[in-house]
Structures are given as C-alpha cells and as structure tokens.
Design an enzyme around this catalytic site. Structure first.
Site, PDB file in Angstrom:
ATOM      1  N   ARG A  14       1.111  -1.391   0.356  1.00 53.74           N
ATOM      2  CA  ARG A  14      -0.042   0.334   0.028  1.00 53.74           C
ATOM      3  C   ARG A  14       1.028   1.195   0.453  1.00 53.74           C
ATOM      4  O   ARG A  14       0.878   1.810  -1.187  1.00 53.74           O
ATOM      5  CB  ARG A  14      -1.183  -0.403   1.141  1.00 53.74           C
ATOM      6  N   ASP A  15       1.529   1.984   1.230  1.00 58.26           N
ATOM      7  CA  ASP A  15       2.430   2.509   1.178  1.00 58.26           C
ATOM      8  C   ASP A  15       3.307   2.494   0.481  1.00 58.26           C
ATOM      9  O   ASP A  15       3.799   3.796  -0.020  1.00 58.26           O
ATOM     10  CB  ASP A  15       3.089   2.580   2.934  1.00 58.26           C
ATOM     11  N   HIS A 206       5.386   4.802  13.047  1.00 58.83           N
ATOM     12  CA  HIS A 206       5.569   4.315  11.191  1.00 58.83           C
ATOM     13  C   HIS A 206       6.307   5.268  10.730  1.00 58.83           C
ATOM     14  O   HIS A 206       5.750   7.170  10.136  1.00 58.83           O
ATOM     15  CB  HIS A 206       4.176   5.156  10.665  1.00 58.83           C
ATOM     16  N   HIS A 208       9.400   7.568   7.914  1.00 54.36           N
ATOM     17  CA  HIS A 208       9.340   7.424   6.495  1.00 54.36           C
ATOM     18  C   HIS A 208      10.986   8.284   7.255  1.00 54.36           C
ATOM     19  O   HIS A 208      11.292   8.455   7.368  1.00 54.36           O
ATOM     20  CB  HIS A 208       8.855   8.241   6.073  1.00 54.36           C
ATOM     21  N   CYS A 239       4.417   9.814   0.065  1.00 59.99           N
ATOM     22  CA  CYS A 239       3.210   9.842  -0.355  1.00 59.99           C
ATOM     23  C   CYS A 239       2.677  10.996  -1.419  1.00 59.99           C
ATOM     24  O   CYS A 239       4.114  11.717  -1.366  1.00 59.99           O
ATOM     25  CB  CYS A 239       2.591   9.934   1.523  1.00 59.99           C
ATOM     26  N   ASN A 248       9.073   3.948   3.442  1.00 58.94           N
ATOM     27  CA  ASN A 248       9.308   3.692   4.845  1.00 58.94           C
ATOM     28  C   ASN A 248      10.189   3.271   5.103  1.00 58.94           C
ATOM     29  O   ASN A 248      10.899   2.912   4.228  1.00 58.94           O
ATOM     30  CB  ASN A 248       7.711   3.033   5.153  1.00 58.94           C
TER      31      ASN A 248
END
Ligand code: HMG
Ligand code: MG
Length: 306
Positions: A14-15, A206, A208, A239, A248
C-alpha cells in the site's frame, strides 16, 4: 523496557506502491503479498479504498484483495478514508481498516480534502460500521513530526488528534512521520503522547526514511517499550501528498537491526530479501534497503566463488 518481540506491519503493497507513477499490475501486487506472507509477515497493509482520481495506483484495490490466497494467521488491512471507502472495502473481507488523519491542518486538507475536525466526523461512522462488521480499526496520525506545508508540528497537536481518535473508538494509534524529518527525542515525545491514551500494544511508529532517521527513531521508540512498527519491503514508497518523501523504513533494515539486538520478529530475512528483490525487479530498480543490497551482494559473491 526494550521488548523482546516486535510486530512489523508490512505496508509495502500500500504505502510502498501508492506513489509509483508506473503502472504495477494487480498480479504483481498479489505476488508481492504472497511472498511477504511466505517470509512470515503476519500483518499486511494490502491496498487503499480511496478515490482513483487521487491515487490511481490503488484503483485495483478489489482485484488485489480478491487475488490473495489467504494464509491462516495473517491479517490483511486496507485504508478507508470515508464511508464510501468502507462500503467498497467490506465485500473484500479485510481484517482491519485504517482511517488516516493528520496532526497538521494543512496536510489534512491536501491529503483527504478536509480539516482535522471534519476528518474525525467522517471517520466516526466508519469506525462504528467497521466495529459492527467485527473489524479492528487502526488510526494513522500523519505529519506527527513535521509537515511539508506547515513546518513544525508540536506534541500537543499530535495529542489532540490522538485524543479525538480515541474518542471515536479507534482501536490502535499509529504515529506517522510522513516526511521523515523526525529525530529520536522528537519521535519519543510524540509516541509518549499516544501512550497517554493507548496501551503499549496499541501504539505504533510509522517512520518514513527521507532524512535517514527512521532506524534511530525506531530504536528510540523501542526504549519506550513500543512493540509495533510499520515498515515497507525494499524501502518502497512515499506519499503522493508529501513531495520528496521517500518510502517507509525498509523492512529488511529493521529486521536486520532487531535480530541483531536479539529481538524476535517471526520474519525470515532471506525470504524478505527475495520479496524485495522481486518487487524491485518489477519496478526496474534496486532495493533501497541497505541490508538487502548487502545481502544480495554477498549472495552474488558466494555464487561467483562457487
Ligand atoms: P473528496 O473529494 O473530499 O470526496 O475526497 P467526496 O466525498 O467529495 O467525493 C468526490 C469524488 O471522489 C466522487 O467522485 C466520489 O465518488 C469519489 P466523482 O463523483 O467526482 O466521480 N470518492 C471515492 N472514490 C473511491 N473511494 C472512495 C471515495 N470517496 C470519494 N473512498 C478522499 C476525499 C479522501 C476520497 C480523497 O481526498 C482521496 O481519495 N484522497 C487520497 C488520500 C490518500 O490515499 N493518501 C495517501 C494515503 S495516506 C498516507 O500515505 C499516510 C500514511 O502512510 C501515514 C503517513 O505516512 O503519514 C497512512
Ligand atoms: Mg506513510
């Protein structure tokens, strides 16, 4: 305080992939999930049910969810910013959903097209309906350590959103450094605010890795006893609403550090390196993970010596 077991939530599909400009076909996303679960990942953030106009790469959300061969013991989660997203997600049977707010008003508007208070009002029925369907709800607090539009973000601003999320029944609180500007003491300060409202097992970090601080931030959070972190295979991602933000922290790098510290993850580093090499091959570039690059180089040397 340092835990002897840590859970990594794999957010690469996802990310990691949401920010890719080049199309990645659903079959490759599904294959990535299969490789991740084969490597021992038991929490996988698969996709997001957001507007395909805003994030085209996630438009195949239902196809990807339908394509996964589910493995017992693995929990699959998806992002749902509103009731429309939840309605689309429910028939795909996730175990968990994620609502994502921000500690910065400006980022909230750029990312989900509404301010913080309004985002909470949008999440309220999503949380209630997800609970009614028996799903767990994670909440992400973006820009908790800095905002690309607003600059500094204070721990008070973080706690305000944490408190609002708690009040609408969000089960788990993820503190997110969307643009990777946080440093260890600031990461601790933000996580400490989350820990005022959530138990240790329901708080996560979380990070990055834009400024190369993510491992240090994780280490600082381990010292608070934090035991759940989001990581992204091969260091994929960013993002779409935080220009220049990298992925991340790479799963392989975190696993290398944790195993080196004697902390259990249940993950097989070699199999993770394979999964990262697979998706990096699909994208046509080497993994960002330093540990993966080193291990791949070592394998290459071993092969050439054989
Ligand atoms: P909006 O424009 O305010 O929504 O967008 P709206 O309700 O006014 O609807 C407008 C249009 O969007 C309509 O379509 C809706 O059908 C459609 P139209 O009539 O114009 O054709 N729509 C949807 N379509 C599919 N799924 C939905 C949905 N909702 C509305 N769920 C919205 C609000 C949140 C949808 C929009 O702003 C959006 O999709 N944003 C994308 C946000 C996103 O995915 N960002 C990246 C993930 S967050 C992240 O990466 C951070 C995180 O990793 C933590 C960290 O690092 O900080 C989690
Ligand atoms: Mg993120």
């Amino acid at each position: 305080m340092i835990p002897n077991k840590v859970t990594l939530v794999e957010v690469g599909p996802r990310d990691g992939l949401q920010n890719e400009a080049q199309p990645v076909v659903a079959a490759h996303k599904v294959e990535l999930v299969h490789r991740l679960q084969a490597a021992g990942c038991c929490e996988i953030e698969v996709t997001s049910f957001v507007s395909p106009k805003w994030v085209p790469q996630m438009a195949d959300n239902a196809e990807v969810m339908a394509g996964i061969r589910r493995q017992p013991g693995v929990r699959y989660s998806v992002l749902t910013p509103n009731m429309q997203g939840l309605a689309a997600a429910l028939p795909t049977h996730p175990h968990e959903i994620v609502v994502f707010g921000a500690a910065s008003e400006a980022f909230s508007r750029k990312n989900i097209n509404c301010g913080i208070e309004e985002s909470i009002e949008r999440f309220r029925p999503v949380v209630a309906a997800a609970h009614a369907a028996g799903l767990k709800v994670r909440g992400a607090v973006s820009c908790a350590l800095g905002c690309p539009y607003q600059g500094e973000v204070t721990p008070d601003a973080v706690e305000r959103v944490v408190r609002l999320m708690k009040a609408i029944g969000v089960d788990h609180c993820g503190i997110a450094d969307t643009i990777g500007v946080g440093t260890p003491r600031r990461a601790q300060a933000a996580l400490e605010r989350a820990l005022k409202h959530y138990s240790l097992s329901e708080v996560s970090g979380h990070f990055h890795d834009t400024y190369g601080q993510a491992l240090a931030n994780i280490h600082a959070c381990l010292q608070l006893g934090v035991q759940v972190f989001d990581t992204s295979i091969a260091g994929l991602g960013g993002c779409p609403y935080a220009k220049g933000a990298t992925g991340n922290v790479a799963t392989e790098d975190v696993v290398f550090m944790l195993h080196g510290m004697g902390i259990e993850t249940g993950l097989d580093l070699d199999a993770l390196v394979d999964a990262g090499a697979f998706i990096s091959g699909v994208l046509g570039r080497p993994p960002v993970s330093r540990a993966a690059r080193a291990l791949l180089a070592k394998r290459g040397l071993a092969l050439s010596a054989a």
